[in-house]
Motif scaffolding. Sequence first.
Motif, PDB file in Angstrom:
ATOM      1  N   THR A  58       0.844  -1.203   0.000  1.00 11.39           N
ATOM      2  CA  THR A  58       0.000   0.000   0.000  1.00 11.39           C
ATOM      3  C   THR A  58       0.872   1.244   0.000  1.00 11.39           C
ATOM      4  N   GLU A  59       1.891   1.261   0.852  1.00 12.38           N
ATOM      5  CA  GLU A  59       2.782   2.427   0.921  1.00 12.38           C
ATOM      6  C   GLU A  59       3.602   2.579  -0.360  1.00 12.38           C
ATOM      7  N   GLU A  60       3.982   1.443  -0.956  1.00 12.52           N
ATOM      8  CA  GLU A  60       4.702   1.512  -2.242  1.00 12.52           C
ATOM      9  C   GLU A  60       3.782   2.086  -3.314  1.00 12.52           C
ATOM     10  N   TYR A  61       2.527   1.660  -3.292  1.00  9.83           N
ATOM     11  CA  TYR A  61       1.528   2.175  -4.241  1.00  9.83           C
ATOM     12  C   TYR A  61       1.376   3.688  -4.064  1.00  9.83           C
ATOM     13  N   ASN A  62       1.313   4.146  -2.819  1.00  6.17           N
ATOM     14  CA  ASN A  62       1.187   5.580  -2.546  1.00  6.17           C
ATOM     15  C   ASN A  62       2.362   6.360  -3.126  1.00  6.17           C
ATOM     16  N   ALA A  63       3.576   5.806  -2.971  1.00  7.68           N
ATOM     17  CA  ALA A  63       4.779   6.484  -3.487  1.00  7.68           C
ATOM     18  C   ALA A  63       4.741   6.551  -5.013  1.00  7.68           C
ATOM     19  N   ILE A  64       4.325   5.467  -5.648  1.00  8.39           N
ATOM     20  CA  ILE A  64       4.251   5.433  -7.118  1.00  8.39           C
ATOM     21  C   ILE A  64       3.192   6.414  -7.615  1.00  8.39           C
ATOM     22  N   ARG A  65       2.057   6.467  -6.920  1.00  6.19           N
ATOM     23  CA  ARG A  65       0.979   7.384  -7.308  1.00  6.19           C
ATOM     24  C   ARG A  65       1.452   8.845  -7.201  1.00  6.19           C
ATOM     25  N   GLU A  66       2.233   9.125  -6.150  1.00  9.53           N
ATOM     26  CA  GLU A  66       2.761  10.480  -5.977  1.00  9.53           C
ATOM     27  C   GLU A  66       3.702  10.828  -7.133  1.00  9.53           C
ATOM     28  N   SER A 271       2.570  20.813   5.319  1.00  9.58           N
ATOM     29  CA  SER A 271       2.483  19.854   4.217  1.00  9.58           C
ATOM     30  C   SER A 271       3.556  18.781   4.391  1.00  9.58           C
ATOM     31  N   LEU A 272       3.115  17.530   4.531  1.00  8.80           N
ATOM     32  CA  LEU A 272       4.052  16.408   4.701  1.00  8.80           C
ATOM     33  C   LEU A 272       4.101  15.583   3.424  1.00  8.80           C
ATOM     34  N   PRO A 273       5.202  14.826   3.208  1.00  7.01           N
ATOM     35  CA  PRO A 273       5.223  13.899   2.064  1.00  7.01           C
ATOM     36  C   PRO A 273       4.129  12.848   2.216  1.00  7.01           C
ATOM     37  N   ARG A 274       3.899  12.074   1.176  1.00 10.01           N
ATOM     38  CA  ARG A 274       2.743  11.159   1.164  1.00 10.01           C
ATOM     39  C   ARG A 274       2.934   9.870   1.950  1.00 10.01           C
ATOM     40  N   THR A 275       4.109   9.265   1.887  1.00 11.79           N
ATOM     41  CA  THR A 275       4.245   7.905   2.422  1.00 11.79           C
ATOM     42  C   THR A 275       4.951   7.859   3.781  1.00 11.79           C
ATOM     43  N   VAL A 276       4.804   6.714   4.455  1.00 12.71           N
ATOM     44  CA  VAL A 276       5.464   6.486   5.753  1.00 12.71           C
ATOM     45  C   VAL A 276       6.971   6.704   5.615  1.00 12.71           C
ATOM     46  N   LYS A 277       7.569   6.101   4.603  1.00 13.86           N
ATOM     47  CA  LYS A 277       9.019   6.193   4.379  1.00 13.86           C
ATOM     48  C   LYS A 277       9.455   7.641   4.160  1.00 13.86           C
ATOM     49  N   ILE A 296       5.162  12.048  15.088  1.00 14.18           N
ATOM     50  CA  ILE A 296       4.786  10.890  14.261  1.00 14.18           C
ATOM     51  C   ILE A 296       5.501   9.650  14.788  1.00 14.18           C
ATOM     52  N   ILE A 297       4.718   8.603  15.014  1.00 16.21           N
ATOM     53  CA  ILE A 297       5.257   7.332  15.525  1.00 16.21           C
ATOM     54  C   ILE A 297       5.368   6.340  14.373  1.00 16.21           C
ATOM     55  N   TYR A 298       6.500   5.629  14.302  1.00 15.19           N
ATOM     56  CA  TYR A 298       6.699   4.578  13.293  1.00 15.19           C
ATOM     57  C   TYR A 298       6.809   3.249  14.021  1.00 15.19           C
ATOM     58  N   TRP A 299       5.965   2.309  13.616  1.00 13.41           N
ATOM     59  CA  TRP A 299       6.018   0.975  14.218  1.00 13.41           C
ATOM     60  C   TRP A 299       6.604  -0.017  13.210  1.00 13.41           C
ATOM     61  N   TYR A 300       7.167  -1.094  13.701  1.00 16.31           N
ATOM     62  CA  TYR A 300       7.742  -2.193  12.908  1.00 16.31           C
ATOM     63  C   TYR A 300       9.062  -1.771  12.227  1.00 16.31           C
ATOM     64  N   ASN A 301       9.001  -0.783  11.303  1.00 22.43           N
ATOM     65  CA  ASN A 301      10.205  -0.313  10.606  1.00 22.43           C
ATOM     66  C   ASN A 301       9.932   1.092  10.063  1.00 22.43           C
ATOM     67  N   ASP A 302      10.789   1.562   9.167  1.00 21.19           N
ATOM     68  CA  ASP A 302      10.650   2.951   8.716  1.00 21.19           C
ATOM     69  C   ASP A 302       9.698   3.131   7.537  1.00 21.19           C
ATOM     70  N   ASN A 303       9.062   2.057   7.077  1.00 24.00           N
ATOM     71  CA  ASN A 303       8.219   2.238   5.887  1.00 24.00           C
ATOM     72  C   ASN A 303       6.887   1.491   5.915  1.00 24.00           C
ATOM     73  N   GLN A 304       6.533   0.917   7.079  1.00 24.45           N
ATOM     74  CA  GLN A 304       5.329   0.085   7.076  1.00 24.45           C
ATOM     75  C   GLN A 304       4.095   0.751   7.678  1.00 24.45           C
ATOM     76  N   HIS A 305       4.252   1.342   8.873  1.00 23.91           N
ATOM     77  CA  HIS A 305       3.045   1.824   9.546  1.00 23.91           C
ATOM     78  C   HIS A 305       3.372   3.006  10.457  1.00 23.91           C
TER      79      HIS A 305
END
Length: 341
Positions: A58-66, A271-277, A296-305
């Motif tokens: 989902t996050e990869e999709y968001n980055a590609i869409r951006e 204004s923040l960038p679109r994805t978690v990463k 902003i809290i990041y759980w699991y790793n830097d690009n998931q949630h």
Amino acid sequence: MGTHRRPKPPSRARIATIGMAAGAVSLLPTQSQAAPKPTVDEVRKQVEKLYEEATGPTEEYNAIREQQEKLQGEVDSAQDRLARKQQEVNELREKIGPLAASQYRSGGIDASVQLFLSGEPDDYLEQAEMLDRTSNRQADALRAMQAKQRELTQERQAIQKRLEDLKETRTKAAKKKDEVQEKLTKARKLLNSLTTAQRARMEAAQEQDDAAAGVSDSAATYNGPASGRAKTVLDFAYAQLGKPYEWGSTGPNSYDCSGLVGASWRAAGVSLPRTVKQMYDAGRKVAKSDLQPGDIIYWYNDNQHNGMYVGNGKAIHAPRTGKNIEVVPLDSMPFFAASRP
């Protein structure tokens, strides 16, 4: 995931009955037996796993869409520039036309013949000077048109490259979308395999787990320790409590995790960038011990949630498909890092 119980082998009488009912020739059991249906708990674990696996794509999709939106903007701008340059070339062509006609009419005869035919040498010399100026103007106009023509060609090539890049990002986005949809479809099929009673049991178990973990997704007004800009952010986030998670969504009726974070900070003019990463890479990192509401809290790793700290050891986030925006204990998932916009 739970282990499957091996089914009891059917009796010979049962095999015979099945064989006759189906018009079978052999009374021996076939090698492949239907796998037992997974239990409610097994379905729940499989569904949770599929939903979790869908968050990365989902996050990869968001980055590609951006990236796709950026490329589309570049294509639109380039096409505007192309239209302007084409107009400039057309205008230069119109200027060159009369000059070329004038030279053809007056300059086609050899200079010595013109002088011989001219009754007044002064008139000839004046005419020759005028033609020379005309010729110089024409040469300048031609040079200008050639330069514009080159720019036009370069602009066309640039657009072609951008269009190819755009096509590639569209293909990538479609693949990521399919990847997410495949996992969500599998999860739906698993859920649909349950009876109504089983679904109710599963939902009740989920609610018990949420209650035990201190999860709250009922509408509420933020009354924590935040102030100023952070309070505006969290007031907005709390107004979204109970709205559903939807992958790729940035509101106003549903959100994915980074969509909620971005919309909340946008409410405070940031204004923040679109994805978690991208949010993780762009933000100023803060230690867990220095957390402030709105971080902003990041759980699991830097690009998931991700989600946002609300104070008092809790955070607000858009969890996953099938669930609503909720407030959870900060440590209800493995804490990875925090950043401050």
